[in-house]
Design a protein around this motif. Structure first.
Motif, PDB file in Angstrom:
ATOM      1  N   SER A 100       6.325  -1.757 -11.678  1.00 46.55           N
ATOM      2  CA  SER A 100       5.871  -0.770 -10.524  1.00 46.55           C
ATOM      3  C   SER A 100       4.307  -1.521 -10.023  1.00 46.55           C
ATOM      4  CB  SER A 100       5.807   0.598 -10.683  1.00 46.55           C
ATOM      5  OG  SER A 100       4.777   0.657 -11.011  1.00 46.55           O
ATOM      6  N   GLY A 101       4.501  -1.030  -8.494  1.00 44.11           N
ATOM      7  CA  GLY A 101       2.817  -1.151  -8.271  1.00 44.11           C
ATOM      8  C   GLY A 101       2.863  -3.180  -7.970  1.00 44.11           C
ATOM      9  N   LEU A 102       1.180  -3.502  -8.553  1.00 41.06           N
ATOM     10  CA  LEU A 102       1.213  -4.758  -8.980  1.00 41.06           C
ATOM     11  C   LEU A 102       2.036  -6.106  -9.488  1.00 41.06           C
ATOM     12  CD1 LEU A 102      -0.798  -7.223  -8.074  1.00 41.06           C
ATOM     13  CD2 LEU A 102      -2.133  -6.693  -9.453  1.00 41.06           C
ATOM     14  N   SER A 268      -4.592   0.386  -4.402  1.00 37.34           N
ATOM     15  CA  SER A 268      -3.887   1.233  -3.976  1.00 37.34           C
ATOM     16  C   SER A 268      -2.306   1.344  -4.475  1.00 37.34           C
ATOM     17  CB  SER A 268      -3.431   0.785  -2.355  1.00 37.34           C
ATOM     18  OG  SER A 268      -2.325   1.365  -1.957  1.00 37.34           O
ATOM     19  N   THR A 269      -2.356   1.620  -5.400  1.00 32.71           N
ATOM     20  CA  THR A 269      -1.406   1.501  -6.541  1.00 32.71           C
ATOM     21  C   THR A 269      -1.224   3.647  -6.925  1.00 32.71           C
ATOM     22  OG1 THR A 269      -2.149   1.029  -8.708  1.00 32.71           O
ATOM     23  CG2 THR A 269      -1.422  -0.546  -7.351  1.00 32.71           C
ATOM     24  N   PRO A 270       0.282   3.718  -7.649  1.00 29.94           N
ATOM     25  CA  PRO A 270       0.209   4.753  -8.074  1.00 29.94           C
ATOM     26  C   PRO A 270      -1.177   5.126  -9.532  1.00 29.94           C
ATOM     27  CG  PRO A 270       2.490   4.429  -8.157  1.00 29.94           C
ATOM     28  CD  PRO A 270       1.263   3.261  -7.695  1.00 29.94           C
ATOM     29  N   HIS A 273      -3.821   7.643  -8.607  1.00 29.58           N
ATOM     30  CA  HIS A 273      -3.674   8.741  -6.894  1.00 29.58           C
ATOM     31  C   HIS A 273      -4.665   9.309  -6.875  1.00 29.58           C
ATOM     32  CE1 HIS A 273      -0.613  10.327  -4.428  1.00 29.58           C
ATOM     33  NE2 HIS A 273      -0.224  11.229  -4.245  1.00 29.58           N
ATOM     34  N   GLU A 287      -5.681  -3.629  -1.304  1.00 27.28           N
ATOM     35  CA  GLU A 287      -3.775  -4.087  -1.286  1.00 27.28           C
ATOM     36  C   GLU A 287      -3.090  -4.539  -2.550  1.00 27.28           C
ATOM     37  OE1 GLU A 287      -1.870  -1.666   0.185  1.00 27.28           O
ATOM     38  OE2 GLU A 287      -3.960  -0.660   0.927  1.00 27.28           O
ATOM     39  N   PRO A 288      -1.859  -3.662  -3.040  1.00 24.73           N
ATOM     40  CA  PRO A 288      -1.464  -5.055  -4.227  1.00 24.73           C
ATOM     41  C   PRO A 288      -1.247  -6.440  -3.868  1.00 24.73           C
ATOM     42  CG  PRO A 288      -0.410  -2.421  -4.716  1.00 24.73           C
ATOM     43  CD  PRO A 288      -1.412  -2.994  -3.171  1.00 24.73           C
ATOM     44  N   ARG A 346      -0.252   9.358 -12.244  1.00 26.40           N
ATOM     45  CA  ARG A 346       0.725   8.666 -11.652  1.00 26.40           C
ATOM     46  C   ARG A 346       1.858   9.299 -12.000  1.00 26.40           C
ATOM     47  NH1 ARG A 346       2.268   3.330 -12.352  1.00 26.40           N
ATOM     48  NH2 ARG A 346       0.637   3.200 -13.719  1.00 26.40           N
TER      49      ARG A 346
END
Length: 365
Positions: A100-102, A268-270, A273, A287-288, A346
């Motif tokens: 997930s994410g980056l 900006s990832t979980p 959060h 931002e990723p 997360r």
């Protein structure tokens, strides 16, 4: 009675406006040599004499900007060395924490390009059908699983050429609230896993004639520390030190292996959060996709890099030069020690997303 549903909040229209955006515009306009010399040419096109004050000022400014760019290029070459040759058609990329994410974003980009991509993670991928991406369930804090994953990837995809150490967890607790398992899990996942993956994959990268790239994702918190992040900050400080030591070793033993250190502010990832940035202008949330573009550019061009996002991440080293009183003021002004007060995490973010898909709860009296 129907329970009242809390509406999601949205950033205002000017939220993307930040000091990073301002500088990015300046770098391609007023601070770019091409634009600076175009001003000189425009004055000359009007037949302005060389000794006229506007022309003399514009020539001096253009020369200053050009000198700045040249010195920056020389500094990069001396500090980071020459780029290596890259065969983009024969890349085998290993990404930890890429479900997930980056990590997932970088994996999908290279997968769509036709590279062989291996994602190591303990949880299923957010996009289970990502094109060209092979998923290997692996707890990177367990060296036995990392070693087995390295064997499987070598067998399935070939020798790796790029390793991206991206896996991380956040407990978000005060030191006195951390139990021993929390500490062990954080240090194993965030720090020890880098040693395990380097030991497992670096020999394969070193065997390649064209060399490879090692990418380390770290955080400004490794330099600053923060309340409720003692385990995370300590592990990220260790990661940064490990990367710099590794880069020094590889410069002499394997100069065709490039190292890329990515130092991030709030992403900006979980993972974080719920945490609110104190200033969207001076400390914007990264931002990723912006990070992914710079990481991919460094890998594609075979460059060693030191990437920092946002702006303060590139200058965080100067924090320790300040007098201690000013350091304290800076910490108060930035809100670094109170930001975790709104931390959700997360798991809670995933639970909230799952609940939102089911729709608002209805309560009848």
């Amino acid at each position: 009675m129907v329970a009242r549903q809390q509406l999601p909040t949205h950033d205002s229209w000017f939220a993307p406006f930040s000091i990073d955006l301002v500088l990015k515009v300046f770098y391609v306009t007023f601070l770019h040599p091409f634009v600076a010399w175009m001003v000189v040419l425009c004055f000359r096109a009007e037949h302005m004499a060389w000794d006229a004050m506007p022309l003399r000022v514009s020539v001096a400014y253009a020369a200053l900007v050009s000198a700045g760019w040249m010195l920056a290029a020389i500094d990069r070459r001396i500090a980071l060395g020459p780029p290596r040759n890259v065969d983009s058609s024969d890349q085998v990329i290993v990404i930890t924490g890429g479900a997930s994410g980056l990590g997932l974003l970088i994996a999908e980009v290279y997968g769509m390009r036709g590279a062989s991509v291996a994602v190591l993670d303990v949880k299923e991928m957010a996009d289970s059908e990502a094109r060209g991406v092979a998923f290997y369930r692996c707890d990177v804090s367990d060296k036995a699983q990392v070693i087995q994953a390295a064997v499987d990837i070598e067998r399935d995809l070939g020798s790796p050429t790029v390793l991206i150490n991206n896996a991380a967890i956040v407990n978000g607790k005060r030191l006195l609230d951390l139990d021993y398992d929390d500490i062990d899990r954080a240090l194993s996942t965030n720090l020890a896993s880098h040693f395990y993956t380097l030991k497992a994959f670096l020999p394969g990268i070193a065997r390649s004639k064209l060399g490879g790239t090692i990418v380390t994702i770290t955080s400004v918190l490794g330099e600053l520390g923060a309340a409720q992040l003692s385990d995370y900050a300590a592990s990220k400080a260790g990661v940064s030190a490990l990367h710099r030591s590794l880069a020094a070793e590889l410069r002499t033993s394997h100069p065709n292996i490039c190292t890329v250190l990515v130092t991030l502010g709030q992403l900006s990832t979980p993972l974080f959060h719920g945490v609110q940035t104190p200033s969207s202008f001076f400390a914007p949330v990264v931002e990723p996709i912006d990070v992914a573009k710079d990481v991919i550019s460094a890998i594609d061009n075979g460059r060693a890099e030191s990437i920092g996002m946002p702006l303060y991440a590139r200058w965080v080293g100067w924090y320790h030069v300040l007098p201690q009183s000013l350091q304290k003021v800076a910490r108060w002004a930035s809100g670094v020690d109170t930001a975790m007060a709104t931390f959700v995490g997360r798991k809670a973010a995933a639970d909230t997303a799952s609940a939102s898909k089911k729709g608002p709860a209805v309560k009848l009296d």
